[in-house]
Design an enzyme around this catalytic site. Structure first.
Site, short mmCIF file in Angstrom:
data_model
loop_
_atom_site.label_atom_id
_atom_site.label_comp_id
_atom_site.label_asym_id
_atom_site.label_seq_id
_atom_site.Cartn_x
_atom_site.Cartn_y
_atom_site.Cartn_z
CG LEU A 1 9.55 -11.02 -4.31
CD1 LEU A 1 10.54 -10.71 -5.41
CD2 LEU A 1 8.11 -10.29 -4.15
CG ASP A 2 2.96 -13.97 -4.01
OD1 ASP A 2 2.99 -14.53 -2.85
OD2 ASP A 2 1.99 -13.06 -3.80
N PRO A 3 5.26 -16.68 -6.82
CG PRO A 3 4.70 -19.05 -7.03
CD PRO A 3 4.50 -17.65 -5.83
CB ALA B 1 6.04 -11.30 -7.31
NE ARG C 1 -0.49 -13.10 -2.95
CZ ARG C 1 -0.80 -13.76 -1.98
NH1 ARG C 1 -2.17 -14.46 -2.45
NH2 ARG C 1 -0.07 -14.30 -1.12
#
Length: 324
Positions: free
Chosen positions: A48-50, A52, A182
């Site tokens: 997961l992105d930071p 998220a 995104r």
């Protein structure tokens, strides 16, 4: 001077559903959970992105052998996006590349969303972990280098508008593996003609795991501290929250076999099992208690061939012993 031996941790086997907080990387979250469990081996199943938050399944020990099935599983997300501003990362952590007025009606938004439902092609973001010549794309992006990316097929099973207020929209997304939320929001913003970027992102489901089984880092650390204060071995309480390793492959059809056949399978041999499926991967179990021994695949000749086997403790008796 002799080297100090590095402590490797204990053998832990199972899966924890971490509710990842925002502001840290998935690997940072993984390392914290690995430390809390004092685990020798652990891995997560899809970063997961930071920015998220949400479900990040972490596999321990033998469960890591089945992490690919979670990587390939469907996912569900809740995302909030801001219209009118486009960034280079397609989220709020990036640099603004364009600002445009927002003149979008709910009908126009509904029509645009419909373009993204079903089977579509998506070009991954430059700010992604996809590799090019051994390096993740985001490293090139940070150096100002643009790499040509091919569009990839993905499936958006559902895309629901939950809120639309001025310049913000909230969506719920059910998608296939390989979907970049995104990029989805960036593409939506371009179709609307105003640009858009993600301001909040939460993963609510991976495969069939229920989100009410998630634990956050605060809760796990709280359990660890209580165990230390009370003199209780942490494993006695922490391990209660582990899901069985075969939960990663519950979606696969089960092939149950007697111990005599399982003995051959654990030695790497394919076996013929009555009533097995005619193709694909299967979840292999043994005996009336359906003990999980691994994942197999149906060969061209109809036999069940082992692909990923569980190795915990002593080996199963060999085929000759079982036949006696």
């Amino acid at each position: 001077m002799s080297r100090r031996r590095r402590f490797k941790g204990r053998d832990v086997h199972g899966i924890i559903l971490l509710d990842k907080p925002g502001g840290i990387t998935s690997n940072d979250a993984l390392q914290q959970v690995k430390r809390i469990y004092n685990a020798a081996k652990a891995g997560h199943t899809g970063a997961l992105d930071p920015l998220a938050t949400g479900m990040l399944p972490i596999c321990f020990g033998e469960a890591t052998k089945f992490s690919q099935f979670l990587l390939d599983a469907d996912k569900r997300y809740q995302v909030t996006a801001r219209l009118g501003v486009r960034t280079d990362t397609s989220d709020s952590e990036g640099s603004v590349v364009s600002v445009r007025p927002v003149d979008v009606s709910e009908d126009q938004l509904a029509q645009a969303l419909d373009k993204f439902r079903g089977d579509i092609m998506q070009v991954p973001s430059m700010f992604s972990a996809l590799k090019h010549q051994g390096r993740p794309l985001y490293e090139y992006a940070r150096e100002g280098i643009e790499i040509e990316r091919e569009a990839r097929p993905i499936t958006i099973y559902s895309l629901e508008l939950k809120a639309f207020s001025g310049e913000e929209i909230s969506l719920e997304v059910h998608c296939s593996k390989g979907t970049y939320i995104r990029s989805l929001i960036d593409d939506l913003g371009e179709l609307l003609g105003c640009g858009a970027h993600v301001i909040q992102l939460r993963r609510t489901q991976v495969a069939c795991y229920p989100n009410d089984k998630m634990l956050n880092l605060e809760k796990l650390n709280e359990i660890l501290d209580e165990c230390r204060e009370q003199g209780v071995p942490p494993r006695e309480r922490l391990d209660q929250y582990l899901l069985p390793m075969d939960s990663a492959v519950y979606s696969l059809p089960e092939v149950n076999m007697p111990p005599v056949l399982a003995a051959y399978v654990t030695q790497g041999q394919a076996v013929m099992v009555p009533h097995a499926p005619i193709e694909g991967f299967v979840r292999m179990t043994v005996g009336p208690e359906a003990e999980f021994i691994g994942v197999g695949e149906i060969d061209d000749d109809g036999k069940v061939a082992p692909r990923r086997l569980v190795r915990i403790g002593g080996d199963m008796p060999d085929a000759e012993e079982q036949a006696e």
